[in-house]
Scaffold this motif. Structure first.
Motif, short mmCIF file in Angstrom:
data_model
loop_
_atom_site.label_atom_id
_atom_site.label_comp_id
_atom_site.label_asym_id
_atom_site.label_seq_id
_atom_site.Cartn_x
_atom_site.Cartn_y
_atom_site.Cartn_z
N ALA A 1 1.07 -5.93 -17.67
CA ALA A 1 -0.26 -6.36 -16.81
C ALA A 1 -0.54 -5.61 -15.67
O ALA A 1 -1.71 -5.55 -15.10
CB ALA A 1 -0.17 -7.91 -16.28
N VAL A 2 0.39 -4.49 -15.28
CA VAL A 2 0.13 -3.51 -14.21
C VAL A 2 -0.76 -2.38 -14.46
O VAL A 2 -0.12 -1.58 -15.50
CB VAL A 2 1.31 -3.34 -13.52
CG1 VAL A 2 0.96 -2.28 -12.39
CG2 VAL A 2 1.98 -4.48 -13.00
N ALA A 3 -1.65 -1.87 -14.18
CA ALA A 3 -2.65 -0.84 -14.27
C ALA A 3 -2.11 0.17 -13.49
O ALA A 3 -1.96 1.68 -13.85
CB ALA A 3 -4.15 -0.85 -14.01
N MET A 4 -1.72 0.08 -12.01
CA MET A 4 -1.25 1.09 -11.11
C MET A 4 -0.52 0.51 -10.10
O MET A 4 -1.12 -0.48 -9.72
CB MET A 4 -2.35 2.20 -10.90
CG MET A 4 -3.46 1.76 -10.26
SD MET A 4 -5.05 3.11 -10.08
CE MET A 4 -5.46 3.05 -11.85
N VAL A 5 0.11 1.22 -9.45
CA VAL A 5 0.77 0.70 -8.38
C VAL A 5 1.21 1.91 -7.41
O VAL A 5 1.24 2.98 -7.53
CB VAL A 5 2.38 0.06 -8.99
CG1 VAL A 5 3.08 1.13 -9.57
CG2 VAL A 5 2.97 -0.45 -7.64
N GLY A 6 1.28 1.54 -5.99
CA GLY A 6 1.63 2.33 -4.92
C GLY A 6 2.76 1.82 -3.94
O GLY A 6 2.38 0.54 -3.71
N VAL A 7 3.70 2.07 -3.78
CA VAL A 7 4.68 1.64 -2.73
C VAL A 7 4.62 2.60 -1.33
O VAL A 7 4.94 3.69 -1.79
CB VAL A 7 6.02 1.34 -3.36
CG1 VAL A 7 7.05 1.09 -2.58
CG2 VAL A 7 5.94 0.71 -4.69
N VAL A 8 4.62 2.00 -0.40
CA VAL A 8 4.72 2.36 0.81
C VAL A 8 5.65 1.93 1.66
O VAL A 8 6.13 0.69 1.65
CB VAL A 8 3.46 2.79 1.36
CG1 VAL A 8 2.26 3.69 0.58
CG2 VAL A 8 2.58 1.34 1.90
N GLY A 9 5.76 2.39 2.87
CA GLY A 9 6.76 1.62 4.09
C GLY A 9 5.57 0.86 4.98
O GLY A 9 4.79 1.33 5.37
N GLN A 10 6.22 -0.21 5.08
CA GLN A 10 5.44 -1.27 5.92
C GLN A 10 6.33 -1.43 7.25
O GLN A 10 7.59 -1.41 7.02
CB GLN A 10 5.15 -2.39 5.35
CG GLN A 10 6.25 -3.63 5.41
CD GLN A 10 5.45 -4.82 4.57
OE1 GLN A 10 4.41 -4.70 4.01
NE2 GLN A 10 6.31 -6.04 4.92
N VAL B 1 -0.72 -3.49 -5.96
CA VAL B 1 -0.69 -3.40 -7.30
C VAL B 1 -2.15 -3.65 -7.91
O VAL B 1 -2.95 -4.59 -7.37
CB VAL B 1 0.23 -4.51 -7.73
CG1 VAL B 1 -0.17 -4.45 -9.45
CG2 VAL B 1 1.55 -4.05 -7.51
N GLU B 2 -2.76 -2.85 -8.80
CA GLU B 2 -3.99 -3.07 -9.57
C GLU B 2 -3.60 -3.40 -10.98
O GLU B 2 -2.90 -2.65 -11.51
CB GLU B 2 -4.79 -1.86 -9.49
CG GLU B 2 -6.22 -1.81 -10.22
CD GLU B 2 -7.02 -0.80 -10.20
OE1 GLU B 2 -8.08 -0.56 -11.22
OE2 GLU B 2 -6.90 0.04 -9.34
N LEU B 3 -4.30 -4.56 -11.29
CA LEU B 3 -3.90 -5.04 -12.68
C LEU B 3 -4.80 -4.60 -13.66
O LEU B 3 -6.01 -4.08 -13.40
CB LEU B 3 -4.04 -6.60 -12.59
CG LEU B 3 -3.15 -7.57 -11.65
CD1 LEU B 3 -3.39 -8.79 -11.76
CD2 LEU B 3 -1.47 -7.25 -11.89
N VAL B 4 -4.49 -4.63 -14.88
CA VAL B 4 -5.35 -4.06 -16.31
C VAL B 4 -6.42 -5.19 -16.06
O VAL B 4 -6.24 -6.60 -15.70
CB VAL B 4 -4.40 -4.38 -17.50
CG1 VAL B 4 -5.21 -4.42 -18.44
CG2 VAL B 4 -3.37 -3.36 -17.24
N LYS B 5 -7.53 -4.82 -16.39
CA LYS B 5 -8.70 -5.74 -16.30
C LYS B 5 -8.67 -6.80 -17.20
O LYS B 5 -8.24 -6.75 -18.28
CB LYS B 5 -10.01 -4.99 -16.81
CG LYS B 5 -10.71 -3.80 -15.85
CD LYS B 5 -11.78 -3.40 -16.19
CE LYS B 5 -12.16 -2.14 -15.12
NZ LYS B 5 -11.48 -1.26 -14.52
#
Length: 633
Positions: free
Chosen positions: A499-508, A521-525
Motif C-alpha cells: 500500500a506504500v507508494a513512496m517513503v522518506g526517512v529522516v532524523g527527528q 509515507v505516501e500511500l498508493v491512491k
C-alpha cells in the motif's frame, strides 16, 4: 567492438585510446553538425504542449534543429556573448529549451535554471554566474515564470538582455486566440533590453556561424545544484564532459541508434535530461520527445503515459523512482511493444518497485548512477551480455574510475575501503574537473580524494565484481546516540508494503539521543492504512532495531524536487516543527514554530512566535535540550 559488460572490458575499452581521440567532434556544435550530415531528415526533437495522446506536437528534424541552433548561437553572439559569457535559460520544457541549451554552449556558457525557483534564488544564481543574457517565458495565463524572472532581474543588474519565448505558438484554437488577450501584465523595474526569441532567430543566418567554433575544450555549461533552498552551488561542465555523456550512453546501449526514440518527461534544467538523454541523441541521431512544459508534473502525463508511448513508438523511456511508483498505479492500457528499456536514475529504486515495474511492463530497467558535479554519467547496469544486479547501480562506464573511501581511525587520513565496505563514493572521469568542479573556488576545498577523485557525498560500496551499490547520502545519516543509521535501511523495508507508494526517512530531534528516525509515507491512491499498521510492518521488516522509526506520518503527497526525488530537507523541517511544538505543548508553553529556515550560519533553525514576555526563557528550558537551534520572533 568490445562490449561494455564488465569492469574488465570497460578498462579494455578505455585502454584502446585516450577519450579525446574517440571522435573528431571537439564541441557540442561540431558533434551536432556531424550528426546532421548523416541523419538530416530524421526526427530529432518533438514537443507537445498537452499530455493527450491525440494532441498536436512540433517535430524538428536534425537539419532544422541545426539551423535553429545556428540562428540562436549567432543571435547570442550579436547580444555580446563570447566564450566566457553566460546565457541562462529559465524555461519549462519546449523546443526552445533544447535549442538554447545547444546554442548557449556554442556561443558561450549555458546556465540552465529551474523556473520553480523563487525570484531571490534566481537572482542569486544569475549574480553568482555573472549571466548577461536570460531566455525565459513571455507572460502567459496560469504561470508566474515571467513575473518571477522580472523580479529577479531587478536584483541582477549584470543581465543586459531578456529574450522571451512565447508558448502561444504551440496552442490550438481557441486557446491560441484567448491566451494573448488575457496575458498577465508583468511588473518589474530592470534595465535589461527585452526581445522576442523568434525575432532573434529570424534576424540571423541559419546556414553558418558568424564566429569560429574553434573546438577549444572549455567550460561550456554550468548547472546549479544543492537543492531548492538558499543559493545553490554552480557546477562547471566542459565540452569533453558533455561529449562523454553522449558517447557513454551510446556505448552502453548499442541499440541506441538513429532509428530509436526516447520519451523523456524530465526538465531540461536537470542534467539527467540534458546529458544521458539529449546529448545521447545528438551523438546517435535518435529522436527525443518531451511532453508538457512541466514534464512528469504536467496535467494528465501519468494518466496518458502508456498511450504516449504507443503514439511515439518509444524505444526507451526515462523514469525516476517517484515516477515509476506513480505509473504502477495506472493500468497499462496501450500497446507498449515498441519499448526496450526504461532508463532510471536520480535516486535508488526500491527493489520491490523494481520487480513490480518489470513484471507489469515486460521491459527491463537500466538503473544507473550519476551526479551534476560529474556532468552526470558514472555507472549503469550493463545490457548487452552483462549481468544486471538488482539493487546495484551497475559498473562504471569506460574511462570512469570509482573508489570507496572513508576516514581512518585517527579521523584525519582518508583511506580506500575494501570490497563490500561502505564508505564515500569517489569518482574520476572525463566529466569531472579536478579542483574546478564549482565556480566558487572555496567550495572545491576538500572535495577531492587523491587529487582526481570527486567526493560525491554518497555512501556506497563496490562488490567483488566491481558493481557499485549506493546506500545513502553521508549527510542523510541519522546519528542516534552516536550510532550511525542509514535511512535507506528503513525506507527499503517500509516501501515493501504493497500500500506504500513512496517513503522518506529522516532524523527527528530527540532530547536524549540527539536524533531518532521518523518516516513520512505516501500511500498508493485509494489505499488506506493506519499508522499503527505501518509501524508494525516496519518493526517486522527492519533488521536493525535502532533504525525502526519512532514516528510515522502518512502524507497526502510527498514533497519532491523538480526531478522527482523525495525532498528530504522539507521532511526534516516538518519533523523539527512537530517535535518542537509537541515539546512546548507538553511543557505548557503556548508558543509555536512558525517556520523552520535554512540559517546561513546555524543551519536548520526553528523560528518561534512567542506569546508572552517571559516565553523566551521558558522556551529555552524546553528546547535547548535538542540539537537544532531556535530563535524567538
Amino acid at each position: 567492438m568490445l562490449k561494455w559488460d564488465s569492469t574488465e572490458n570497460a578498462d579494455k575499452i578505455a585502454a584502446e585510446m585516450p577519450f579525446e581521440k574517440r571522435f573528431e567532434a571537439k564541441s557540442v556544435y561540431s558533434m551536432l553538425s556531424r550528426t546532421v550530415i548523416k541523419y538530416s531528415g530524421r526526427p530529432a526533437v518533438s514537443f507537445q504542449i498537452d499530455a493527450g495522446p491525440k494532441s498536436g506536437s512540433e517535430t524538428l528534424n536534425w537539419g532544422q534543429l541545426l539551423g535553429k541552433v545556428t540562428q540562436a548561437a549567432n543571435g547570442f553572439k550579436s547580444l555580446g556573448i563570447g566564450k566566457k559569457d553566460k546565457v541562462a535559460y529559465i524555461l519549462p520544457n519546449c523546443s526552445e529549451a533544447v535549442i538554447t541549451f545547444l546554442a548557449g554552449s556554442t556561443a558561450g556558457i549555458v546556465v540552465p535554471m529551474s523556473p520553480l525557483l523563487e525570484p531571490d534564488q534566481m537572482a542569486g544564481i544569475l549574480n553568482l554566474a555573472e549571466v548577461k543574457v536570460v531566455v525565459t517565458l513571455k507572460s502567459l495565463p496560469k504561470t508566474d515564470v515571467a513575473q518571477k524572472v522580472a523580479l529577479a532581474l531587478e536584483k541582477a543588474p549584470a543581465v543586459t538582455h531578456l529574450v522571451e519565448v512565447d508558448l502561444v505558438r504551440y496552442l490550438k484554437f481557441p486557446k491560441s486566440v484567448i491566451a494573448p488577450l488575457i496575458r498577465p501584465k508583468v511588473k518589474g523595474n530592470h534595465g535589461a533590453v527585452t526581445l522576442s526569441f523568434e525575432d532573434m532567430l529570424a534576424s540571423q543566418s541559419s546556414s553558418s556561424l558568424t564566429f569560429k567554433d574553434d573546438g577549444e575544450d572549455r567550460t561550456a555549461a554550468m548547472f546549479h545544484t544543492g537543492g531548492t533552498t538558499g543559493t545553490p552551488k554552480l557546477a562547471q561542465h566542459s565540452f569533453t564532459g558533455m561529449l562523454y555523456q553522449g558517447w557513454g550512453m551510446n556505448r552502453a546501449l548499442t541499440s541506441w541508434s538513429e532509428k530509436e526514440s526516447v520519451l523523456c518527461p524530465l526538465p531540461m534544467f536537470h542534467v539527467f535530461a540534458a546529458y544521458p538523454n539529449v546529448m545521447a541523441c545528438v551523438a546517435s541521431g535518435a529522436h527525443i520527445i518531451f511532453v508538457t512544459p512541466q514534464g512528469y508534473r504536467g496535467e494528465g502525463v501519468f494518466d496518458n503515459f502508456w498511450s504516449l508511448v504507443e503514439k511515439w513508438k518509444a524505444s526507451f523511456i526515462t523514469i525516476v523512482p517517484t515516477a515509476a511508483a506513480e505509473l504502477m498505479q495506472r493500468p497499462i492500457n496501450a500497446d507498449v511493444s515498441s519499448l526496450k528499456y526504461a532508463l532510471c536514475g536520480s535516486a535508488p529504486l526500491p527493489q520491490d518497485l523494481f520487480k513490480k515495474f518489470e513484471a507489469s511492463t515486460g521491459i527491463k530497467i537500466i538503473e544507473g548512477y550519476g551526479m551534476t558535479e560529474a556532468t552526470c554519467l558514472v555507472s549503469g547496469n550493463p545490457v548487452d551480455g552483462g549481468i544486471r544486479k538488482i539493487g546495484s547501480v551497475g559498473i562504471p562506464f569506460p574511462y570512469t574510475k570509482v573508489k570507496i573511501a572513508k576516514e581512518g581511525s585517527d579521523l584525519k587520513k582518508i583511506k580506500t575501503c575494501k570490497v563490500d565496505e561502505i564508505g564515500e563514493v569517489c569518482v574520476a572521469n572525463p566529466g569531472v574537473i579536478p579542483g574546478q568542479t564549482y565556480t566558487d573556488i572555496k567550495k572545491n576545498n576538500d572535495l577531492f580524494y587523491e587529487t582526481d577523485f570527486l567526493r560525491t557525498g554518497d555512501l556506497g560500496y563496490l562488490d567483488n565484481d566491481g558493481y557499485l551499490y549506493i546506500t545513502g547520502r553521508a549527510k542523510d545519516l541519522i546519528i542516534r546516540g552516536g550510532h550511525n543509521i542509514d535511512p535507506a535501511l528503513a525506507e527499503e523495508a517500509i516501501a515493501s508494503h504493497p500500500a506504500v507508494a513512496m517513503v522518506g526517512v529522516v532524523g527527528q530531534p530527540d532530547a536524549r539521543l540527539g536524533e531518532v528516525p521518523c518516516a513520512y509515507v505516501e500511500l498508493v491512491k485509494g489505499e488506506h492504512l493506519e499508522v499503527s499498521d505501518l509501524l508494525e510492518h516496519a518493526k517486522n521488516n527492519i533488521g536493525e532495531r535502532a533504525a525502526i522509526p519512532k514516528d510515522v506520518d502518512i502524507v497526502e503527497e510527498m514533497p519532491k524536487t523538480p526531478i522527482g526525488k523525495v525532498f528530504k530537507p522539507e521532511l526534516r523541517k516538518r519533523a523539527i516543527k512537530r517535535c518542537f511544538d509537541n515539546a512546548m505543548a507538553k511543557a505548557g508553553i503556548s508558543s509555536e514554530v512558525v517556520e523552520v529556515i535554512d540559517h546561513p550560519q546555524k543551519g536548520l533553525t526553528a523560528m518561534i512566535k512567542k506569546n508572552g514576555v517571559n516565553d523566551t526563557k521558558e522556551i529555552g528550558k524546553t528546547l535547548d535540550k535538542f540539537i537544532y537551534p531556535w530563535e524567538a520572533i
